[in-house]
Design a protein around this motif. Structure first.
Motif, mmCIF file in Angstrom:
data_model
loop_
_atom_site.group_PDB
_atom_site.id
_atom_site.type_symbol
_atom_site.label_atom_id
_atom_site.label_comp_id
_atom_site.label_asym_id
_atom_site.label_seq_id
_atom_site.Cartn_x
_atom_site.Cartn_y
_atom_site.Cartn_z
ATOM 1 N N ALA A 220 -11.544 -12.370 -21.118
ATOM 2 C CA ALA A 220 -10.600 -13.059 -22.516
ATOM 3 C C ALA A 220 -9.305 -13.628 -21.757
ATOM 4 N N GLU A 221 -8.765 -14.010 -20.982
ATOM 5 C CA GLU A 221 -7.646 -14.683 -20.503
ATOM 6 C C GLU A 221 -8.747 -16.144 -20.544
ATOM 7 N N LYS A 222 -9.568 -16.372 -19.293
ATOM 8 C CA LYS A 222 -10.157 -17.554 -19.014
ATOM 9 C C LYS A 222 -11.131 -18.264 -19.637
ATOM 10 N N ILE A 223 -11.507 -17.648 -21.090
ATOM 11 C CA ILE A 223 -12.665 -18.090 -22.267
ATOM 12 C C ILE A 223 -12.225 -19.255 -22.956
ATOM 13 N N GLY A 224 -10.734 -19.778 -22.503
ATOM 14 C CA GLY A 224 -10.052 -20.822 -23.937
ATOM 15 C C GLY A 224 -10.496 -22.176 -22.316
ATOM 16 N N LYS A 225 -10.921 -21.870 -21.222
ATOM 17 C CA LYS A 225 -10.644 -23.000 -21.007
ATOM 18 C C LYS A 225 -11.906 -23.480 -20.090
ATOM 19 N N ILE A 226 -12.869 -22.289 -20.115
ATOM 20 C CA ILE A 226 -13.914 -21.705 -19.763
ATOM 21 C C ILE A 226 -15.361 -23.284 -20.849
ATOM 22 N N LEU A 227 -14.396 -22.684 -22.507
ATOM 23 C CA LEU A 227 -15.194 -23.850 -23.704
ATOM 24 C C LEU A 227 -14.428 -24.638 -23.956
ATOM 25 N N GLU A 228 -13.356 -25.657 -23.025
ATOM 26 C CA GLU A 228 -12.952 -26.232 -23.117
ATOM 27 C C GLU A 228 -13.947 -27.517 -22.383
ATOM 28 N N ASN A 229 -14.189 -27.185 -20.811
ATOM 29 C CA ASN A 229 -14.756 -27.780 -20.372
ATOM 30 C C ASN A 229 -16.467 -27.223 -20.559
ATOM 31 N N GLU A 230 -16.789 -26.998 -21.111
ATOM 32 C CA GLU A 230 -18.468 -26.813 -21.621
ATOM 33 C C GLU A 230 -18.606 -26.447 -20.001
ATOM 34 N N VAL A 231 -18.290 -25.136 -19.048
ATOM 35 C CA VAL A 231 -18.505 -24.875 -18.502
ATOM 36 C C VAL A 231 -20.459 -24.339 -18.906
ATOM 37 N N PRO A 232 -21.621 -24.793 -18.413
ATOM 38 C CA PRO A 232 -22.472 -24.324 -17.844
ATOM 39 C C PRO A 232 -23.057 -22.529 -17.988
ATOM 40 N N LEU A 233 -23.882 -21.749 -18.795
ATOM 41 C CA LEU A 233 -23.973 -20.276 -18.599
ATOM 42 C C LEU A 233 -23.778 -19.813 -17.897
ATOM 43 N N ASN A 234 -24.893 -20.780 -17.238
ATOM 44 C CA ASN A 234 -25.499 -20.321 -15.592
ATOM 45 C C ASN A 234 -24.413 -20.044 -14.346
ATOM 46 N N GLU A 235 -23.421 -21.452 -15.107
ATOM 47 C CA GLU A 235 -22.264 -21.704 -13.544
ATOM 48 C C GLU A 235 -21.525 -19.805 -14.572
ATOM 49 N N LEU B 241 -22.688 -16.761 -12.727
ATOM 50 C CA LEU B 241 -22.527 -17.051 -10.825
ATOM 51 C C LEU B 241 -20.748 -16.980 -11.281
ATOM 52 N N TYR B 242 -20.148 -16.786 -11.557
ATOM 53 C CA TYR B 242 -18.854 -16.675 -11.200
ATOM 54 C C TYR B 242 -18.555 -15.850 -11.562
ATOM 55 N N LEU B 243 -18.424 -15.094 -12.817
ATOM 56 C CA LEU B 243 -18.869 -13.255 -12.998
ATOM 57 C C LEU B 243 -19.027 -11.973 -11.966
ATOM 58 N N LEU B 244 -20.478 -12.641 -10.740
ATOM 59 C CA LEU B 244 -21.057 -11.969 -10.356
ATOM 60 C C LEU B 244 -19.620 -12.396 -9.078
ATOM 61 N N ASP B 245 -19.797 -13.894 -8.436
ATOM 62 C CA ASP B 245 -18.354 -14.084 -7.526
ATOM 63 C C ASP B 245 -17.295 -13.169 -7.753
ATOM 64 N N PHE B 246 -17.042 -13.096 -9.097
ATOM 65 C CA PHE B 246 -15.861 -12.421 -9.608
ATOM 66 C C PHE B 246 -15.548 -11.244 -9.102
ATOM 67 N N THR B 247 -16.825 -10.602 -9.079
ATOM 68 C CA THR B 247 -17.625 -8.657 -9.368
ATOM 69 C C THR B 247 -16.712 -9.096 -8.086
ATOM 70 N N ILE B 248 -17.256 -9.239 -6.753
ATOM 71 C CA ILE B 248 -17.426 -8.561 -5.718
ATOM 72 C C ILE B 248 -17.176 -8.849 -4.814
ATOM 73 N N TYR B 249 -16.104 -10.136 -5.567
ATOM 74 C CA TYR B 249 -14.209 -10.329 -4.422
ATOM 75 C C TYR B 249 -13.388 -9.503 -4.895
ATOM 76 N N GLU C 97 -15.906 -18.222 -2.128
ATOM 77 C CA GLU C 97 -15.936 -19.141 -1.958
ATOM 78 C C GLU C 97 -15.794 -20.047 -3.547
ATOM 79 N N GLY C 98 -17.645 -18.802 -4.338
ATOM 80 C CA GLY C 98 -17.406 -19.499 -5.482
ATOM 81 C C GLY C 98 -16.720 -19.143 -6.033
ATOM 82 N N PHE C 99 -16.201 -17.956 -5.919
ATOM 83 C CA PHE C 99 -15.122 -17.668 -6.859
ATOM 84 C C PHE C 99 -14.053 -18.697 -6.840
ATOM 85 N N ASN C 100 -13.363 -18.961 -6.047
ATOM 86 C CA ASN C 100 -12.326 -20.095 -5.625
ATOM 87 C C ASN C 100 -13.127 -21.797 -6.061
#
Length: 341
Positions: free
Chosen positions: A16-31, A34-42, A110-113
């Motif tokens: 909810a905090e980052k969704i604006g920047k994700i949509l603004e930068n048109e980040v692909p869904l698969n990335e 993967l980011y949310l998976l890295d976030f979970t482990i991190y 590494e993936g998260f950062n």
């Protein structure tokens, strides 16, 4: 189960905090996935002891409220025998913590950062690394007042060359730019002072293209580098940074020592949780949870305070990491003694 319950909440709040920047930068869904998976482990790795502590308090309080603990001990089972399955469970969880810290967490970090830097920080203008001071080999020391990672450009560059502890020459430039095409450096307002026995020699140029023995990465202090490296690579990285005179060595050593202090804290927090929650209280499970969470918060507070001291001063990182475990191990022994009585 506690991790499975809390991680979706953490993901929802973070997204909810980052969704604006994700949509603004048109980040692909698969990335994003993967980011949310890295976030979970991190973050699961960071909060691992806290979730373990709450989990043990939760189900031990259920046993105590149903008078199961009293039934155990009244039947002739010793309190230490009652602790045995907890210790077996803590051993399994401790092994998982080691695997998580040595192998999974570095890759996730590494993936998260990398994702955060690529999509969340790229529109901030200048990305700076300030006051970079390093010994790059036995003879040379470099300094830049700041370095712009995006443009490979630094300001107030200085290189000092020593032989037998004597300064032989010193280079200065108001700006340094790294040229990726041919791996050269462009120096602006270049001045080189060569130290002589009687007189110094000065070389002054408006602009000079040259090559150096150091790499552009030497101008970038990798604050999060330690979190992204496997154990063996991390030890070699720390040795290299110590030789360079990096100001971030304390931060890197904290990461190294925590890979082993975390599994030990698993046993300490398990003992404290059992001692606190195995007693049936008038307020029920809520009192045990409140008391346990207060103890957990104090543990986290101690860990953070000593961690900041090691990062920002000459305070020993190994003491900063192990001192909270030492204090709470004493608390665990005291609480166990009273719980057994």
């Amino acid at each position: 189960m506690m991790l499975l319950l809390f991680i979706p909440i953490g993901i929802t709040v973070h997204l909810a905090e980052k969704i604006g920047k994700i949509l603004e930068n048109e980040v692909p869904l698969n990335e994003v996935l993967l980011y949310l998976l890295d976030f979970t482990i991190y973050f699961a790795h960071i909060l691992f002891p806290l979730f373990l502590f709450i989990s043990v308090i939760w189900f031990t309080s259920k046993l105590a409220n149903n008078t199961e603990v009293i039934a155990f001990l009244s039947s002739g089972v010793s309190f230490y025998r009652f602790l045995r399955p907890y210790m077996i469970g803590a051993t399994i969880v401790g092994i998982l913590a080691i695997i998580l810290g040595l192998f999974l967490a570095p890759k996730a970090s590494e993936g998260f950062n990398n994702f955060s830097y690529k999509y969340f920080k790229r529109n901030k203008g200048v990305v700076e690394n300030t006051n970079v001071f390093r010994q790059i080999n036995d003879n040379d020391i470099i300094y830049v007042s700041y370095f712009d990672v995006k443009r490979n450009k630094g300001s107030n560059f200085t290189l000092e060359h020593f032989e037998d502890d004597q300064l032989k020459y010193k280079m200065y430039a108001s700006n340094i730019v790294y040229n990726e095409a041919d791996s050269t450096y462009t120096l602006t307002n270049y001045v080189k002072r060569t130290i002589g026995e009687n007189n110094d020699e000065l070389e002054i140029l408006k602009k000079k293209d040259t090559v150096f023995s150091f790499e552009v990465d030497d101008l970038i202090p990798e604050i999060f580098a330690a979190e992204t490296k496997m154990y063996g690579d991390l030890k070699r990285f720390i040795a290299k940074e110590e030789a360079r005179g990096s100001s971030n060595v304390g931060r890197f050593k904290l990461v190294l020592y925590r890979k082993w202090s975390l599994p030990v804290s698993v046993f300490i927090l398990t003992l404290i949780a059992v001692a606190v929650s195995s007693i049936k209280r008038r307020g029920g499970m809520g009192v045990n949870l409140a008391l346990g969470i207060c103890i957990a918060m104090v543990f986290v507070f101690f860990d953070k305070i000593f961690g900041v001291m090691a990062e920002q001063s000459d305070f020993s990182p190994i003491i900063a990491v192990w001192f909270p475990n030492f204090i709470f191990s004493i608390l665990a022994i005291y609480l166990l003694y009273n719980a057994k009585r």
